[in-house]
Design an enzyme around this catalytic site. Structure first.
Site, PDB file in Angstrom:
ATOM      1  N   ASP A  19       0.827  -1.207   0.000  1.00 24.20           N
ATOM      2  CA  ASP A  19       0.000   0.000   0.000  1.00 24.20           C
ATOM      3  C   ASP A  19       0.864   1.262   0.000  1.00 24.20           C
ATOM      4  OD1 ASP A  19      -2.363  -1.468   0.068  1.00 24.20           O
ATOM      5  OD2 ASP A  19      -2.368  -1.560   2.266  1.00 24.20           O
ATOM      6  N   LYS A  20       0.212   2.383  -0.199  1.00 24.93           N
ATOM      7  CA  LYS A  20       0.882   3.678  -0.142  1.00 24.93           C
ATOM      8  C   LYS A  20       1.516   3.873   1.229  1.00 24.93           C
ATOM      9  CE  LYS A  20      -0.002   8.641  -0.537  1.00 24.93           C
ATOM     10  NZ  LYS A  20      -1.016   9.703  -0.812  1.00 24.93           N
TER      11      LYS A  20
END
Length: 421
Positions: free
Chosen positions: A189-190
């Site tokens: 994920d970011k």
């Protein structure tokens, strides 16, 4: 976002539940919300943080120190070696082998008994295994998305230089950019860093050299993305399907107002909470370790600890994961101008499993710390496995603390873990 994280509602018990967790709903609540709420009814339920309180506690940490630590590991290309030093391990045991010795895959070994040189189709292509290190705070996650700066988008753009002529013409005919395709062992994920992420790229060109791929990728985003190793592997190798385990490390910083406590001091804190209804703001790291260890060596459904998953993947075998290793310990984070004594204290949680669900590690970390702070029993996480609503677990911990350490293609070896007895 905080406005949507409402405190959990206490209501009457209904249906079969896990020990210490009661599920219920009222008519008024059902009319107002589409979801159900949980009310924990064990002895420490009044000390357990609500979703909002847990979210605020998790994010009120000096995360920039953790981000800087990860950024330094990526910039220097240290990979898992940098973490080995953090735990006082011999860095030579974790050094990335530039000859590919640490990345030999069983699928690569079996090709010696049968030749595929005279076979057509995909057997004619060259398949490359790429080991990457990237800083999560510099990208919008791994998966390529329009208008976002993602690792996959950047890597595939530069791999376009090695695409064969046939595929290049097909892309041009469809008015698409000439890019390669990078299959990955696991999307991040970011904000999540990776030290030894594994992906693969194939082409029908015969003159592509591993050194050219490494040089091209390392020019893409200096100090943010680094290619550690690339080698030509079997046509059958796939970074995701061939992987036997993944290792994640979560670093949770402890500032001056959030030092761990234990023993008699912890008991005193809980008694004060009982009398004045004051929720604890500290936790016992030893308790975190004891709670998280209960997952070790078990195949369990982690659907209550997943987020953003499709409904079809919320039940049954797709939610089951086998946890090889789960431990927690305290370390000292230090920058280049600090020594170990002056560094910041942090709690490290090391998890190794055959697979992980979306945001599973972050929810496990947040829930474990919440349960440890409340003084819950050591089987708290196991009890939550049988819950029927994900609101029984805590909101995901911040992505800045999470790191994909490496991916394994040989049988799991516990001696390679950082936190061991």
């Amino acid at each position: 976002m905080l406005a949507r994280l409402r405190p959990l509602m206490a209501t009457a018990t209904r249906g079969k539940t896990a020990p210490g967790v009661a599920f219920s709903t009222s008519v008024a609540a059902a009319e107002r919300y589409d979801h159900m709420h949980y009310s924990h009814t064990d002895a420490c339920h009044h000390l357990r943080w609500t979703a909002k309180e847990s979210y605020e506690y998790m994010y009120a940490r000096p995360w920039s120190r953790v981000a800087d630590f990860y950024a330094e590991l990526v910039r220097t290309g240290a990979g898992a070696t940098g973490l080995a030093i953090l735990f006082g391990k011999d860095e030579n045991d974790y050094t990335c082998d530039t000859n590919g010795g640490n990345y030999i895959v069983p699928l690569e070994k079996q090709t010696s008994s049968k030749s595929s040189n005279d076979r057509g189709g995909r057997w004619e292509r060259a398949n490359f295994k790429i080991v990457l290190s990237y800083h999560g705070g510099s990208f919008d996650g791994w998966q390529k998305q329009p208008g976002l700066n993602t690792v996959q988008g950047l890597v595939e753009k530069h791999l376009g230089k090695f695409v064969d002529e046939r595929k290049a013409k097909q892309l041009e005919a469809r008015s698409l950019p000439i890019e390669g395709y990078a299959a990955v062992a696991g999307r991040t994920d970011k904000g999540v860093t990776a030290l030894q992420q594994v992906c693969s790229f194939y082409t029908w060109r015969k003159n592509v050299k591993t050194g050219d791929i490494k040089e091209t990728i390392n020019k893409a985003a200096p100090e943010k993305l680094r290619l550690l190793h690339v080698s030509e592997v079997s046509r059958e190798f796939h970074p995701n399907f061939a992987a036997k385990w993944r290792r994640y490390l979560y670093i949770f910083p402890l500032d001056e107002d959030a030092k761990s406590i234990s023993g008699e001091e912890q008991s005193t804190k809980i008694l004060k909470g009982l009398e004045y209804n004051i929720k604890p703001q500290v936790f016992d790291v030893d308790k975190v370790d004891k709670i998280i260890r209960q997952l070790e060596g078990k195949s369990l459904s982690y659907k209550m600890f997943a987020r953003d998953t499709q409904a079809s993947r919320s039940v049954g075998p797709p939610t089951k994961c086998f946890m090889f290793h789960s431990r927690a310990a305290v370390v000292k984070l230090h920058s280049a101008d600090e020594n170990c004594e002056e560094g910041m204290s942090a709690v490290c949680i090391e998890l190794v499993a055959n697979r992980f669900l979306r945001k599973m590690v972050r929810v496990l970390v947040a829930t474990t710390i919440r349960e440890a702070a409340a003084g819950a029993e050591e089987d708290a996480l196991l009890n939550l496995m049988e819950a029927t609503c994900r609101r029984a677990t805590a909101p995901p911990a911040p992505p800045e603390g999470l790191c994909l350490v490496d991916v394994g293609y040989d049988d799991f070896n516990r001696q390679m873990c950082f936190i061991v007895d």
